[in-house]
Design a protein around this motif. Structure first.
Motif, short mmCIF file in Angstrom:
data_model
loop_
_atom_site.label_atom_id
_atom_site.label_comp_id
_atom_site.label_asym_id
_atom_site.label_seq_id
_atom_site.Cartn_x
_atom_site.Cartn_y
_atom_site.Cartn_z
N GLN A 196 121.29 14.22 102.03
CA GLN A 196 121.77 15.58 102.20
C GLN A 196 121.97 16.28 100.86
O GLN A 196 121.65 17.46 100.70
N VAL A 197 122.50 15.55 99.88
CA VAL A 197 122.74 16.13 98.55
C VAL A 197 121.41 16.48 97.88
O VAL A 197 121.26 17.57 97.30
N LEU A 198 120.43 15.59 97.94
CA LEU A 198 119.14 15.88 97.31
C LEU A 198 118.45 17.06 98.00
O LEU A 198 117.88 17.93 97.32
N LEU A 199 118.50 17.09 99.32
CA LEU A 199 117.88 18.20 100.04
C LEU A 199 118.58 19.51 99.71
O LEU A 199 117.93 20.54 99.50
N SER A 200 119.91 19.46 99.60
CA SER A 200 120.67 20.67 99.26
C SER A 200 120.33 21.14 97.84
O SER A 200 120.18 22.34 97.59
N ALA A 201 120.19 20.18 96.92
CA ALA A 201 119.85 20.54 95.54
C ALA A 201 118.49 21.23 95.48
O ALA A 201 118.31 22.22 94.75
N ILE A 202 117.54 20.72 96.25
CA ILE A 202 116.21 21.33 96.28
C ILE A 202 116.28 22.75 96.85
O ILE A 202 115.69 23.69 96.30
N MET A 203 117.03 22.91 97.93
CA MET A 203 117.11 24.22 98.57
C MET A 203 117.95 25.21 97.77
O MET A 203 117.77 26.43 97.90
N ASP A 204 118.87 24.71 96.92
CA ASP A 204 119.71 25.60 96.11
C ASP A 204 118.97 26.16 94.90
O ASP A 204 119.39 27.17 94.33
N ALA A 205 117.90 25.48 94.46
CA ALA A 205 117.19 25.92 93.26
C ALA A 205 116.63 27.32 93.44
O ALA A 205 116.07 27.65 94.48
N ARG A 206 116.77 28.13 92.41
CA ARG A 206 116.29 29.50 92.46
C ARG A 206 115.21 29.79 91.42
O ARG A 206 114.37 30.66 91.62
N GLU A 207 115.24 29.06 90.30
CA GLU A 207 114.28 29.33 89.24
C GLU A 207 113.43 28.12 88.89
O GLU A 207 112.21 28.23 88.78
N GLU A 208 114.10 26.97 88.71
CA GLU A 208 113.36 25.80 88.24
C GLU A 208 113.98 24.52 88.77
O GLU A 208 115.20 24.39 88.86
N LEU A 209 113.14 23.56 89.13
CA LEU A 209 113.59 22.25 89.59
C LEU A 209 112.67 21.21 88.96
O LEU A 209 111.45 21.27 89.12
N VAL A 210 113.28 20.25 88.22
CA VAL A 210 112.50 19.20 87.58
C VAL A 210 113.04 17.85 88.04
O VAL A 210 114.25 17.61 88.00
N ILE A 211 112.13 16.99 88.48
CA ILE A 211 112.50 15.65 88.96
C ILE A 211 111.78 14.62 88.12
O ILE A 211 110.56 14.71 87.91
N THR A 212 112.51 13.64 87.61
CA THR A 212 111.90 12.47 86.99
C THR A 212 112.27 11.25 87.82
O THR A 212 113.44 11.05 88.15
N THR A 213 111.28 10.45 88.18
CA THR A 213 111.54 9.27 88.99
C THR A 213 110.40 8.27 88.81
O THR A 213 109.23 8.67 88.75
N PRO A 214 110.71 6.99 88.72
CA PRO A 214 109.63 5.99 88.62
C PRO A 214 108.97 5.71 89.96
O PRO A 214 107.80 5.32 90.00
N TYR A 215 109.71 5.89 91.05
CA TYR A 215 109.20 5.57 92.38
C TYR A 215 109.37 6.79 93.27
O TYR A 215 110.50 7.22 93.54
N PHE A 216 108.25 7.35 93.71
CA PHE A 216 108.27 8.59 94.49
C PHE A 216 107.74 8.29 95.88
O PHE A 216 106.56 7.99 96.07
N GLY A 217 108.62 8.35 96.87
CA GLY A 217 108.22 8.09 98.25
C GLY A 217 109.16 8.75 99.22
O GLY A 217 109.79 8.07 100.05
N PRO A 218 109.31 10.08 99.17
CA PRO A 218 110.23 10.78 100.07
C PRO A 218 109.68 10.87 101.48
O PRO A 218 108.52 10.53 101.74
N ASP A 219 110.50 11.35 102.40
CA ASP A 219 110.03 11.58 103.75
C ASP A 219 109.53 13.02 103.88
O ASP A 219 109.54 13.80 102.92
N ASP A 220 109.09 13.39 105.08
CA ASP A 220 108.51 14.72 105.29
C ASP A 220 109.52 15.83 105.03
O ASP A 220 109.15 16.91 104.57
N GLY A 221 110.80 15.57 105.32
CA GLY A 221 111.81 16.60 105.11
C GLY A 221 111.93 17.00 103.65
O GLY A 221 111.97 18.19 103.31
#
Length: 491
Positions: A329-354
């Motif tokens: 919920q926190v990650l989804l909220s962070a994505i939806m709250d972004a208005r100008e820029e969002l940068v993600i760094t991660t070694p393993y990327f495997g999110p769900d459809d949401g």
């Protein structure tokens, strides 16, 4: 056919005609199980497909890793201690309620969500530093241990053997001998080589308390899922200073050098101030849960006096038993709250459809979304599965950069250069739903600027994936990526 039935009947002890009946029965019963536990649709379909194709292997795997139990006894203990823990966190939320007024408008909703479900509140008056050299961090660990006066509490997924990681061991033994109370909590699987070494014996002889988190017990897989892991990285000194981030207790010069991906690239933060008490509280809770000699959760020492710091921050912990799905919920909220820029760094990327839809929606509404992942990964299946998302993301306008300076292990989200989430969380199903994770949420422009500089240094060592060239990759690669994608809900 009669001969085949006879041969199979002789082998399995029954007529072969019963094999498809048994197969159908297994699939039907498994289907009822999927309905009864109400798993996410993608996860349920993936498991159902495995059981249809390989019924015995699929059911065996599902019993081993299919659900999220930590065992009845441990679950009861966590529920009991969580009630005791709740009283402490409620006092903490009351004590620091005024600090919420200092939150920037952009961070208020995220902070309230992060502290919901019995979480930690935002606290002012902290100092924070960002460190990006693993060898420097290990040396600073040794220095912190040498200067500690009362307590040293370490909680890590991996404590690897060799190099400067062994020097940290020696420093901890020296601290214990001069009277510092030391506790070490390590994941059973991640630190299996360490537990097989002489270090646990030496630690205990020096008076250091050692606890093995979530031990794998043969014969108890039906009661405890084997791959639920303690993935946190916490180092608390005297309940006043805390280190957290992506780095395990490993020397990158010696750690997994045979994996062919180069050295692990990590980052850690050092926080001094009252927010350290939140990490101390999480450590104390984990220690109490995983130590079989403790039956009730005991309160930790009062928070340290605030230092002359200006950083507003809050600890954010999550796990598969308590605060269920709060991380998602926190990650989804962070994505939806972004208005100008969002940068993600991660070694393993495997999110769900949401989360994929959330990233695509952010890019669609004009947010500059950038995903930075390692070009080479120590998990081949994860690497192929991650690339299966590229086409959809790039078609929506998401920028994807592949880091070629080693295995990028830093886990961070930077939202509009104003709010940062930094810690142990990978952007994958394992972190979201299976592991016990820890993060620091920072509401501070200076820290976000430093994190942005670090991200720029990563981008300078990365190749931006070209959408046109990517569309022209060989068909066999597309098929491999899509095949791996089918397993993504289970990774």
């Amino acid at each position: 056919m009669n001969i085949l039935n006879y041969l199979l009947g002789s082998l399995f002890g029954f007529s072969f005609i019963w094999v498809p009946i048994a197969h159908a029965l297994i699939v039907i019963l498994f289907g009822f199980r999927m309905i009864s536990v109400r798993r996410p649709v993608a996860v349920a379909i993936a498991w159902f497909l495995i059981v249809v194709l390989f019924p015995l292997i699929g059911v065996s795997l599902y019993i081993l890793i299919g659900e999220r139990p930590v065992g009845r006894k441990l679950t009861r203990k966590i529920i009991r201690m969580d009630k005791e823990y709740a009283a402490i966190t409620e006092d903490m939320r009351k004590r620091y309620s005024a600090d919420k007024q200092l939150l920037p408008v952009e961070g208020r909703a995220l902070s309230l969500l992060a502290e919901s479900k019995n979480g930690s509140p935002v606290i002012a008056g902290n100092q924070i530093e960002l460190f990006t050299s693993s060898l420097e961090i290990l040396q600073l660990f040794i220095d912190e241990i040498g200067q500690a006066k009362k307590t040293l509490h370490l909680e890590f997924y991996i404590w690897a053997l060799g190099g400067d990681a062994d020097r940290v061991c020696e420093a901890l033994i020296a601290a214990a001998k001069r009277g510092v109370a030391c506790k070490v909590l390590l994941d059973s699987l991640g630190s299996k080589d360490w537990f097989k070494s002489d270090w646990p014996h030496r630690f205990r002889n020096a008076g250091i308390q050692v606890t093995e988190a979530l031990p794998i017990q043969i014969g108890r897989f039906q009661f405890r899922r084997a791959d639920l892991r303690l993935h946190r990285k916490i180092f608390v000194i005297d309940n006043a200073i805390v280190w957290t981030g992506s780095m395990n207790l490993v020397d990158p010069r010696t750690f997994k050098q045979d994996s062919g991906v180069g050295e692990w690239v990590d980052a850690m933060v050092r926080i001094e101030g009252p927010v350290a008490s939140q990490f101390e509280l999480t450590f104390a809770f984990d220690w109490s849960v995983d130590n079989p000699k403790i039956n009730h959760f005991k309160a930790v020492a009062p928070a340290a006096t605030p230092v002359e710091g200006q950083v507003l921050a809050q600890e954010f912990s999550s796990g598969p038993v308590y605060r269920d799905d709060i991380l998602y919920q926190v990650l989804l909220s962070a994505i939806m709250d972004a208005r100008e820029e969002l940068v993600i760094t991660t070694p393993y990327f495997g999110p769900d459809d949401g989360l994929i839809q959330g990233l695509m929606a952010a890019a669609g509404r004009g947010v500059r979304v950038t995903l930075i992942v390692p070009k080479l990964n120590d998990s081949t299946l994860v690497a192929w599965s991650s690339r299966s998302f590229y086409a959809d993301l790039m078609s929506a306008g998401v920028n994807i950069a592949e880091f070629h300076g080693g295995l990028l292990h830093t886990k961070s989200l930077l939202i509009d250069r104003k709010v940062a989430i930094f810690g142990s969380v990978n952007f994958d199903q394992r972190s979201l739903r299976l592991n016990f994770e820890i993060s620091l949420i920072v509401y501070n422009l200076d820290f976000c600027a430093k994190l942005e500089n670090l991200i720029e240094s990563y981008l300078a060592q990365s190749d931006l994936v070209n959408r046109v060239a990517w569309a022209k990759r060989p068909r066999w690669r597309v098929l491999l990526e899509n095949a791996a994608h089918l397993a993504s809900p289970l990774l």
